[in-house]
Design an enzyme around this catalytic site. Sequence first.
Site, PDB file in Angstrom:
ATOM      1  N   SER A 295     -20.158 -71.470 -45.481  1.00 49.85           N
ATOM      2  CA  SER A 295     -20.927 -72.491 -46.183  1.00 49.85           C
ATOM      3  C   SER A 295     -20.964 -73.812 -45.428  1.00 49.85           C
ATOM      4  CB  SER A 295     -20.331 -72.711 -47.579  1.00 49.85           C
ATOM      5  OG  SER A 295     -18.966 -73.068 -47.476  1.00 49.85           O
ATOM      6  N   GLY A 297     -20.095 -74.194 -41.830  1.00 48.07           N
ATOM      7  CA  GLY A 297     -20.463 -74.074 -40.427  1.00 48.07           C
ATOM      8  C   GLY A 297     -20.518 -72.637 -39.977  1.00 48.07           C
ATOM      9  N   GLN A 298     -20.714 -72.430 -38.682  1.00 48.95           N
ATOM     10  CA  GLN A 298     -20.717 -71.091 -38.119  1.00 48.95           C
ATOM     11  C   GLN A 298     -20.035 -71.118 -36.757  1.00 48.95           C
ATOM     12  OE1 GLN A 298     -24.899 -70.473 -38.632  1.00 48.95           O
ATOM     13  NE2 GLN A 298     -25.399 -70.892 -36.495  1.00 48.95           N
ATOM     14  N   VAL A 299     -19.624 -69.929 -36.296  1.00 50.44           N
ATOM     15  CA  VAL A 299     -18.784 -69.807 -35.114  1.00 50.44           C
ATOM     16  C   VAL A 299     -19.481 -68.952 -34.068  1.00 50.44           C
ATOM     17  CG1 VAL A 299     -16.533 -69.063 -34.240  1.00 50.44           C
ATOM     18  CG2 VAL A 299     -16.724 -70.021 -36.548  1.00 50.44           C
ATOM     19  N   ASP A 448      -5.397 -70.383 -47.517  1.00 51.01           N
ATOM     20  CA  ASP A 448      -6.486 -69.410 -47.659  1.00 51.01           C
ATOM     21  C   ASP A 448      -6.336 -68.284 -46.627  1.00 51.01           C
ATOM     22  OD1 ASP A 448      -8.800 -68.389 -48.779  1.00 51.01           O
ATOM     23  OD2 ASP A 448     -10.127 -69.491 -47.441  1.00 51.01           O
TER      24      ASP A 448
END
Length: 812
Positions: A295, A297-299, A448
Amino acid sequence: AGAVRMDVRVAPSARVRRAERLLELAKTTPAMPLAKKSPASLPRSTTAATKRTTTLPAPVPAASATQTIVTNSAPAKSSIAVEDGRANEMSSATEADVRVHTTDVEARTRLARPDSAVVVTSNDAVGSQGGAMAAAGRKARAFRRDSAEERAAQERLTATPGLRYSAELATEYFREKQMSVLSRQMELLVPLGLFASRVAMDMQLGREREMRPARAREFLDMLGSFGPAFVKAGQALSSRPDLLPPEYLIELQKLQDRLPAFSNEAAFASIERELGASIEDLFSELDPTPVATASIGQVYRARLRATGEAVAVKVQRPACEEVIAKDIFILRSVSARLAGVLRAVKREVDLGAVVEEFGKLIYEEIDYVKEASNATRFRKLFGDGRFPGVYVPRVYWQLTSKRVLVMEWVDGTPLRSETGLVRRDALVRTMVQCSLHQMLEEGFFHADPHGSNTLQMADGRLCYLDFGMMSELDAKQRYGIIEAVIHLVNRDFEQLVRLYVRLGFLPPETPQQPIVDALADALPDALSASVSELNFKSVIDKLGSVFFSYPFQLQPYYTAILRCLGVLEGLAIQIDPSFRIINDAYPYIAGRLLLDDNAELNDAMAYLLFRDGRARWDRLESLLESAADADAADYDVAAAFDRMIGFLLSERGEVLRYRLADDIVDGVDLLAADLVKYGTASLAARRFELGEPFFGMFGSPRSATRTKNPAAGPQRKPSDEPVETQAMASAARLVEVLARSNGFDMNKIMPVMQRFVTSRDGQRIALEVSVNLAERLSNRAIRTVFGVPPQAPHEPPRSPPARQQSTRAPAR
């Protein structure tokens, strides 16, 4: 992924064609100034990149042309959050408004021509000469691991406080964006209002409890459609049993932190803008397909041009901060009205405080410098072999900013996978023990640790990923967790409720007996099993119903622990279906209770081991047996004895040591009598068994008679059989537990006993025990010789004798 290199042809896009046209235009057209913005007003992390985009350069030969493509006007800047002691200037640009910085148009456009290729590498591919953004002859950005430059970059980024949510600045900022806020309010409040009306209708019709599962699924779908802030809010609510009923918590735990990927164009532009260098200067390879999308960012997987190391590049979504800030602003503005509605249904919840706390947590998560600091701290505590079987990837501080994070790439199998995991038992044990050390030793834990944030490496080690959601515990909170587990496992609900009041979960004026009764009614099914069979999820579900029914206000650290332990057990059960986290954690908890010299834990231990003036030896035996299963690094029985002796010799242990002395006299007296009976019966049985062969050696007529007529002569009765008593069995178990406990060494135990018998109070107790035992044993011997009936049960324990203040030894 296999070790196969794959070339993917990329057709020229409209954007690249437009870049080529701009290049041709630049060759024949004089440079035109664009609107400039003072660098002083821009964030430090973006100033260098913005300087390169202020004007179109003069015409230069095509072979070395350096151009900047500007697709739209400069994004507006406004204050939303407090950052580095100043108002944080944050772009409100959307993906369509992103600046794309290009330092070499020829190299950029070449990538889209038919003779170019995007290189996709596997996890095992190394040393590639080509790359997704490779440019021949380009000079790589200098970089050295653990260098002075890297340490300086870390110090510079962490020198000032990070990004923090400010309700005042948010109010000031959105005052000028009323239409945008109103539009978003309609998007959010209309579905929420319709949902609330359906729940209200269910309550009016008396079917609210029946409809909860269906309404919980609706709530889940609705939050997932609202965007990143509400996805994170739903995940936070999934561990708040004081705010939502269990049916909603179960559904919210299914909320996935996944949104559609945003464009590579926006991601790569953000990398260049944040790091102040082109993609080509930074990386020799960059996989165009994100390996993970969430939700916030992205990698991407990439390879550093300077060193050839594989790295994970995490990029924040465009305008992520403004979207989240707007949603929090709206939630905060309606929280007072929602709290009024809840009061109407007799639910007193401070929603304003809940929203503020959520804003604080999510702003920490979208600050990648904060995440980098978390990862570095976590690595120092548990990486580099400091905790056996655990690996933590390193951070590249020179390539990190508030919206871009570059970390070491680690190959492995996600723990969510059903196949590919090896040494499962050791993996689960490492995961649980490391989490307990994080919480109860260091007070800094990964909140988490789900299956996508944990990997098993090829050598079997556990690797942690994603350090955006971390939590901290101070010493008081750590001891409170230990107490809660001890009271819960031993069904001491009165003490558990008092602990909740002391920790601030319940108002002091709250009547406690109804909550004690509610816990006793709710938890028998969950707690009737042995420790080895306790299921954490079932216990939390039962506790949640009590939390929701009474005025509990759980603290953020406690909900983080509930979430962490729940995720851990769920993940571990996928790996080992027989796993129970309480069973695995209780030895560690018992060891901490026996070893930690703390006032609260002393009270908990005294209550656990003594009740109504008598020692509860079964509890002590169970506690020692549980602690004996703890790791050697976590428990030492000699140290536990030393701590208990110290407590008994202290002023607080004065009454307990005299009660303990009486119990020792009773226990030794009973054990001695049982041992005498058992020994006598054993000797009689042995003599009976040896009698016939012994007399038969001499041809005894008595023996022959017994052989011919088994009914003749003295016969062995069942009552003559030696029987092990309960006191003997308990003593044998205690000796066995002590013998297998870590640190059981007489060279360590004797100094502890010497400390006791050399103290004045210890000498008094030892003398009294010796005298009473001698009296008891002589009395028993006389009664046995003269056939006098046994003495009546021992009288209740005495109070400690009065002593002169001047003769009393100081507590040690």
